[in-house]
Structure formats: C-alpha cells, structure tokens
Scaffold this active site. Structure first.
Site, PDB file in Angstrom:
ATOM      1  N   ALA A 237      47.130 -61.411  62.226  1.00 30.95           N
ATOM      2  CA  ALA A 237      46.995 -60.526  63.307  1.00 30.95           C
ATOM      3  C   ALA A 237      47.030 -59.046  62.859  1.00 30.95           C
ATOM      4  O   ALA A 237      46.739 -58.171  63.533  1.00 30.95           O
ATOM      5  CB  ALA A 237      47.987 -61.114  64.298  1.00 30.95           C
ATOM      6  N   GLU A 240      43.243 -57.902  61.743  1.00 31.67           N
ATOM      7  CA  GLU A 240      41.938 -58.279  62.407  1.00 31.67           C
ATOM      8  C   GLU A 240      41.734 -57.307  63.663  1.00 31.67           C
ATOM      9  O   GLU A 240      40.629 -56.854  63.741  1.00 31.67           O
ATOM     10  CB  GLU A 240      41.977 -59.826  62.860  1.00 31.67           C
ATOM     11  CG  GLU A 240      40.924 -60.433  63.528  1.00 31.67           C
ATOM     12  CD  GLU A 240      39.655 -60.256  62.424  1.00 31.67           C
ATOM     13  OE1 GLU A 240      38.394 -59.863  62.648  1.00 31.67           O
ATOM     14  OE2 GLU A 240      39.779 -60.997  61.365  1.00 31.67           O
ATOM     15  N   SER A 242      43.411 -54.579  64.822  1.00 33.31           N
ATOM     16  CA  SER A 242      43.209 -53.209  64.398  1.00 33.31           C
ATOM     17  C   SER A 242      42.045 -52.749  63.951  1.00 33.31           C
ATOM     18  O   SER A 242      41.212 -51.532  64.239  1.00 33.31           O
ATOM     19  CB  SER A 242      44.293 -52.712  63.427  1.00 33.31           C
ATOM     20  OG  SER A 242      45.779 -52.624  64.261  1.00 33.31           O
ATOM     21  N   CYS A 349      52.113 -57.507  72.342  1.00 34.82           N
ATOM     22  CA  CYS A 349      51.787 -56.932  70.862  1.00 34.82           C
ATOM     23  C   CYS A 349      53.061 -56.829  70.091  1.00 34.82           C
ATOM     24  O   CYS A 349      53.087 -55.440  70.575  1.00 34.82           O
ATOM     25  CB  CYS A 349      50.448 -56.459  70.586  1.00 34.82           C
ATOM     26  SG  CYS A 349      50.007 -56.158  69.011  1.00 34.82           S
ATOM     27  N   GLU A 358      47.426 -46.268  63.598  1.00 37.46           N
ATOM     28  CA  GLU A 358      46.411 -46.836  62.749  1.00 37.46           C
ATOM     29  C   GLU A 358      45.037 -46.072  63.337  1.00 37.46           C
ATOM     30  O   GLU A 358      44.279 -45.448  62.683  1.00 37.46           O
ATOM     31  CB  GLU A 358      46.123 -48.024  62.465  1.00 37.46           C
ATOM     32  CG  GLU A 358      47.283 -48.436  61.327  1.00 37.46           C
ATOM     33  CD  GLU A 358      47.410 -50.166  61.450  1.00 37.46           C
ATOM     34  OE1 GLU A 358      47.927 -50.562  60.385  1.00 37.46           O
ATOM     35  OE2 GLU A 358      46.390 -50.996  62.141  1.00 37.46           O
TER      36      GLU A 358
END
Length: 397
Positions: A237, A240, A242, A349, A358
């Site tokens: 997680a 993927e 991001s 999340c 990011e």
C-alpha cells in the site's frame, strides 16, 4: 425508504479505468431516491453508497463492520478472497495494530522526512532528464519515489523493489489467476518478509520494521502472523496508490494548462492544489472492502438489513455536487467539505500525510525543473487493478 428485495442489482464497476472521468452511472446513482443495488463479478449483491454523506456514514458508523466480511461471500472482483490483515479488522483489534504503526506516519514525523523526499524527487527528475527524452514518468519518478520512501521507512532494501513490484501487481490484479496461483504469490511475499524480519531480529536498525519486531518480541502486542501481514501491507500500500496519484496528478495538470500555470507561478498554492487533485482524481476503478451492517441501518433513504454489505465509492462521493460546488471543475481555492480521497473513519489511510508530501515534492521538482513538460505519446492506463492511473506515461520537456 426503499427495500432491497425488489431491486435488481446492476453490474459494477461502471465504465472504463482509462482517464480520470467518471462514468455517468455514478451521477445516476447519486441522484437515485435511495442507494442502488450492485453486483460485482464475484460474491453476493451489495448496496452502493455513492453520495458523500452516505459514504461518510458507512465508514464512520460502528454499526458497519469490516471483520464480518471474513465469513461472508464478500462482493469482489476476483474468485479468491482476502484472508485477513488489519484492513479486515474492527476495533479494538484494528486499533491495537494501527496504534503500533501510526506514530511513523504522524504529521510531525512526515514533515521531518520532507527534506529526504524533496532530494529524492529532484534527483529522480535530474536522472530522467539525463536519460533523454521522451521518458516514462511512471518508471522514472512516480513509481521509484514512493518505493524508495517506503523502503527506507520500513527497512526494505530498495534493490529488492522489482521483486515486490511483481508480487504487488499479482496480488492486486483481477486478471484470470487461479486461487492456487494467488496463494503461491502471497506465500512468496510472506516468505520474503519473514526473512527480512529474521534479519532485523538478528541486527536491529533504526526503521519501522525493527520497531514492530521489538513490539512483537518485547511486549507481545503482535502475533508473528500479524507482524508479517502488517509489513506486507505497508510495503504494497505504501507505494501503489502514491505512484498512481503522482502520475495522474501530472496528467490532470497538463490537461488543465490554466491551473498548471497558476501553480507554477505560485508554488505556495501547492498544499491546496494537492488536496484538490486528490479530490478530483478517481484513484480507484472500483471500491473493495465492503462494510457489513451489524444491525438494520437506514442509509441514504435505503434500509440496509443486518448482514448486508455496502460498497462505498469515494470517487463518486468526491464529485457529489451536494458537497462540492461545480465538482467536475478543478480549482485550487475550493473551501468547505473535506474530500474523501484518503478514506474516512478508523480505516482512514495511515499514509495520507506521507502521500501528500510525496505528491507535493514530486510536483514541485517537475514544475521547477521542467517548465515545458508535456505528454509525448500514448498513455497506457492500468487495467484489471483496483488502483486507477497510468501504467506508462511518456513525457518530454
């Protein structure tokens, strides 16, 4: 109030996974007098929560359970079912595991990582330019940045990322794989992670995996299976979504040159831009992980009976005009309701703060270094995957 007994379920998900437009069926679902009934390729029918308020209710109300899915014919895209992990838990077990990991993703901790993320983004853009044009933005920036960050945070050798990239694709794919193939792939990833955990026991390091191992060894707050599942889940997680969000955000900005120019002229808009991009971009083609009603609950004018599942579609909720004025318009001065791009409730999340940084630093590096960035070929979109976004995105500058 509508009753589910007389409603014929419609096929879900709606439309294609290509691009960032939502199929008109989502608008129809939002405008329906109650929730509509849907049928995924496998499992029992479900209700679809497509409106903002309905999604928030289902994800925030303790009368809906994730753990009940373990014993149900859960609505899904594949013949095989998920067999556990933190995503399949309810409080208090979910809270116990989440607490062990959450401190690594606090806003303060992530801000401490910003300098490292910025350096990685700038280095990756420089390397992409040095390699010549056109270049695949996914391969050179969108994917390696979150991979490097989660690997460093967790303590996984970055050189091994091609291995778990393959495992991740296979675990998430809805292509025709047998249950035996899925189980074999899952076993390979768990064996790999078990080896890393054993190495951390022998030689502790300053990383999240060591902290989790010590929690398992010293405080017995984790079983061995929970430890492995947590590390597997963080690894998959943690890159993927991001990677897809970065590539899709660049695509959207290039499709909206006025917004791109606005952001390039004033980088202080970056935090607001990232929130709006996260709202605007449908990061999944369908929503898995349905919630099961533990008792009769009214949602959006429909009576959900105890034991019935509800699939909540965040992408649809984020385009709900009841909450967002002109929701199909990209604008960086949007006020009011918070988007649901990172979920809601106890399963919000864990890596949302990290994903924001990011994305901010990836866009900052691209806008600062490549003023003439543009699409330079046909984009290949992910198919047969829950996460929606470019798999290959050729760009020039």
């Amino acid at each position: 109030m509508t009753s589910n007994l007389q409603i014929e379920p419609v096929s879900y998900p709606f439309g294609s996974a290509e691009g960032v437009a939502l199929h008109p069926a989502y608008e129809e679902a939002r405008d329906a007098p109650g929730m509509i009934r849907i049928k995924l390729p496998y499992g029992e029918p479900a209700w679809l929560a497509a409106r903002y308020d309905d999604v928030r209710l289902v994800f925030g109300d303790q009368r809906f359970s994730r753990a009940m899915a373990l014993d149900a014919d859960v609505p899904r895209m594949t013949p095989h079912k998920l067999d556990g992990g933190i995503i399949m838990m309810d409080p208090p077990e979910h809270s116990r595991l989440r607490k062990l990991v959450a401190k690594a993703f606090t806003q303060n901790r992530v801000q401490q990582l910003r300098g490292r993320v910025r350096q990685l983004a700038e280095d990756l853009v420089d390397a992409m330019v040095a390699g010549g044009r056109p270049a695949d933005l996914v391969e050179h920036l969108a994917l390696p940045l979150p991979v490097a960050v989660i690997c460093e945070l967790l303590g996984v050798p970055v050189a091994d990322w091609p291995k778990f990239r393959v495992w991740s694709d296979r675990l998430l794919s809805t292509s025709e794989t047998t249950a035996q193939e899925y189980e074999a792939n899952e076993a390979e990833l768990q064996e790999y992670m078990s080896g890393l955990i054993a190495a951390r026991r022998a030689e502790p390091a300053d990383d999240l995996m060591t902290a989790l191992v010590e929690s398992r060894n010293e405080h017995d707050r984790l079983s061995e299976a929970e430890l492995i599942d947590l590390c597997d889940g963080l690894l998959v997680a943690g890159h993927e979504t991001s990677a897809s969000l970065i590539a899709s955000s660049v695509f959207v900005l290039l499709e909206h040159p006025e917004r791109l120019a606005e952001l390039r002229a004033d980088l202080s808009l970056m935090p607001a831009a990232v929130e709006e991009l996260t709202r605007f971009i449908p990061l999944s083609h369908w929503q898995g992980f349905p919630r099961y009603a533990t008792e009769d609950v009214e949602v959006g004018g429909s009576l959900v009976r105890a034991g019935e599942p509800v699939v909540s579609d965040f992408a649809s909720a984020n385009r709900d005009p009841r909450q967002f004025e002109n929701p199909d318009v990209l604008r960086f001065d949007r006020k009011g309701a918070s988007h649901l791009g990172f979920g809601h409730g106890v399963h919000h999340c864990l890596g949302a703060n990290l994903a924001r940084v990011e994305l901010q630093e990836s866009l900052r590096a691209l806008l600062s270094k490549l003023p003439r960035l543009r699409i330079a070929g046909e984009i290949e979109w992910k198919v047969n995957m829950p996460v929606r976004g470019p798999r290959r995105m050729p760009v020039s500058w």
